[in-house]
Design a protein around this motif. Structure first.
Motif, PDB file in Angstrom:
ATOM      1  N   MET A  19     -13.262  73.010  94.105  1.00 57.58           N
ATOM      2  CA  MET A  19     -13.463  73.011  92.665  1.00 57.58           C
ATOM      3  C   MET A  19     -12.160  72.668  91.937  1.00 57.58           C
ATOM      4  SD  MET A  19     -15.032  75.913  90.066  1.00 57.58           S
ATOM      5  CE  MET A  19     -14.563  77.202  91.115  1.00 57.58           C
ATOM      6  N   ILE A  20     -12.295  71.833  90.941  1.00 56.36           N
ATOM      7  CA  ILE A  20     -11.229  71.556  89.991  1.00 56.36           C
ATOM      8  C   ILE A  20     -11.777  72.018  88.650  1.00 56.36           C
ATOM      9  CG2 ILE A  20      -9.899  69.766  88.850  1.00 56.36           C
ATOM     10  CD1 ILE A  20      -9.955  68.203  91.449  1.00 56.36           C
ATOM     11  N   LYS A  21     -11.005  72.820  87.935  1.00 55.97           N
ATOM     12  CA  LYS A  21     -11.523  73.504  86.756  1.00 55.97           C
ATOM     13  C   LYS A  21     -10.943  72.919  85.468  1.00 55.97           C
ATOM     14  CE  LYS A  21     -12.216  78.268  85.316  1.00 55.97           C
ATOM     15  NZ  LYS A  21     -11.867  79.658  85.600  1.00 55.97           N
ATOM     16  N   LEU A  22     -11.803  72.698  84.496  1.00 56.08           N
ATOM     17  CA  LEU A  22     -11.404  72.253  83.163  1.00 56.08           C
ATOM     18  C   LEU A  22     -11.498  73.466  82.241  1.00 56.08           C
ATOM     19  CD1 LEU A  22     -10.578  69.852  81.400  1.00 56.08           C
ATOM     20  CD2 LEU A  22     -12.993  69.443  80.987  1.00 56.08           C
ATOM     21  N   THR A  23     -10.353  73.866  81.680  1.00 58.97           N
ATOM     22  CA  THR A  23     -10.274  75.084  80.889  1.00 58.97           C
ATOM     23  C   THR A  23      -9.784  74.789  79.475  1.00 58.97           C
ATOM     24  OG1 THR A  23      -9.626  76.232  82.916  1.00 58.97           O
ATOM     25  CG2 THR A  23      -9.286  77.406  80.866  1.00 58.97           C
ATOM     26  N   PRO A  24     -10.456  75.299  78.448  1.00 61.41           N
ATOM     27  CA  PRO A  24      -9.944  75.128  77.086  1.00 61.41           C
ATOM     28  C   PRO A  24      -8.810  76.119  76.816  1.00 61.41           C
ATOM     29  CG  PRO A  24     -12.014  76.328  77.034  1.00 61.41           C
ATOM     30  CD  PRO A  24     -11.758  75.956  78.470  1.00 61.41           C
ATOM     31  N   THR A  25      -7.828  75.680  76.049  1.00 58.93           N
ATOM     32  CA  THR A  25      -6.738  76.541  75.597  1.00 58.93           C
ATOM     33  C   THR A  25      -6.680  76.422  74.076  1.00 58.93           C
ATOM     34  OG1 THR A  25      -5.013  74.857  75.680  1.00 58.93           O
ATOM     35  CG2 THR A  25      -5.464  76.050  77.740  1.00 58.93           C
ATOM     36  N   PRO A  26      -5.902  77.240  73.416  1.00 56.27           N
ATOM     37  CA  PRO A  26      -5.816  77.123  71.944  1.00 56.27           C
ATOM     38  C   PRO A  26      -5.304  75.761  71.468  1.00 56.27           C
ATOM     39  CG  PRO A  26      -4.927  79.224  72.662  1.00 56.27           C
ATOM     40  CD  PRO A  26      -5.197  78.427  73.901  1.00 56.27           C
ATOM     41  N   THR A  27      -4.497  75.071  72.264  1.00 54.80           N
ATOM     42  CA  THR A  27      -3.913  73.808  71.814  1.00 54.80           C
ATOM     43  C   THR A  27      -4.531  72.575  72.462  1.00 54.80           C
ATOM     44  OG1 THR A  27      -2.173  74.001  73.483  1.00 54.80           O
ATOM     45  CG2 THR A  27      -1.690  74.854  71.275  1.00 54.80           C
ATOM     46  N   ALA A  28      -5.143  72.704  73.637  1.00 51.25           N
ATOM     47  CA  ALA A  28      -5.693  71.541  74.341  1.00 51.25           C
ATOM     48  C   ALA A  28      -6.570  72.000  75.494  1.00 51.25           C
ATOM     49  CB  ALA A  28      -4.558  70.669  74.875  1.00 51.25           C
ATOM     50  N   ALA A  29      -7.174  71.044  76.181  1.00 52.48           N
ATOM     51  CA  ALA A  29      -7.907  71.342  77.411  1.00 52.48           C
ATOM     52  C   ALA A  29      -6.954  71.126  78.585  1.00 52.48           C
ATOM     53  CB  ALA A  29      -9.113  70.433  77.541  1.00 52.48           C
ATOM     54  N   VAL A  30      -7.108  71.940  79.626  1.00 54.01           N
ATOM     55  CA  VAL A  30      -6.242  71.855  80.802  1.00 54.01           C
ATOM     56  C   VAL A  30      -7.112  71.663  82.040  1.00 54.01           C
ATOM     57  CG1 VAL A  30      -4.564  73.101  82.230  1.00 54.01           C
ATOM     58  CG2 VAL A  30      -4.422  73.252  79.744  1.00 54.01           C
ATOM     59  N   LEU A  31      -6.764  70.682  82.849  1.00 53.70           N
ATOM     60  CA  LEU A  31      -7.407  70.449  84.135  1.00 53.70           C
ATOM     61  C   LEU A  31      -6.579  71.182  85.187  1.00 53.70           C
ATOM     62  CD1 LEU A  31      -9.696  68.798  85.545  1.00 53.70           C
ATOM     63  CD2 LEU A  31      -7.942  67.094  86.008  1.00 53.70           C
TER      64      LEU A  31
END
Length: 142
Positions: free
Chosen positions: A37-49
């Motif tokens: 799995m590679i996870k795409l996570t939202p953060t307050p400033t951007a999305a992080v892979l």
């Protein structure tokens, strides 16, 4: 005689983004021990892979040149090219052969791309954006 390939506009309702992957990420995905799995996570400033070895910040970039996505489509249409001679020397067209014809369908036009920015080792999210430049103020409102 040169033959032309027909081009049709056939947009679909899906949204597309072009993402260029860094070579180290391509190597990881194509390796024999690729992560499950590679996870795409939202953060307050951007999305992080997030991958097991690196994290990448995603950033949308606009392009002035649109990229058109094409799909080849094989059509079949009857062709009357086969003729048969009869006893009275007249020709009849009694056999029809399916002749494949290829066309291209433009199904999407892209005006934005997604850029992956490598985060430093252990960094979970990108740094806060700089303030004060006109283009940063403009993109914040989008």
């Amino acid at each position: 005689m040169a033959s032309a390939i027909p081009l049709y506009l056939a947009p679909d309702s899906a949204g597309y983004r072009l993402m260029e992957l860094p070579q180290e990420l391509v190597d990881l995905i194509e390796s024999d021990d690729a992560p499950a799995m590679i996870k795409l996570t939202p953060t307050p400033t951007a999305a992080v892979l997030k991958t097991p070895i690196r994290n990448y910040s995603l950033r949308q970039k606009n392009t002035s040149n649109g990229l058109i996505l094409l799909r080849p489509v094989a059509n079949t249409e009857p062709s009357n090219s086969d003729t048969v001679m009869t006893d009275d020397d007249s020709t009849t067209k009694d056999k029809k052969r399916e002749k494949p014809k290829v066309s291209l369908h433009a199904f999407a036009t892209l005006h934005e791309t997604v850029e992956l920015l490598r985060l430093e080792d252990g960094q979970e999210e990108p740094p806060a954006p700089k303030l004060g430049k006109w283009h940063e103020k403009l993109t914040r409102g989008r």
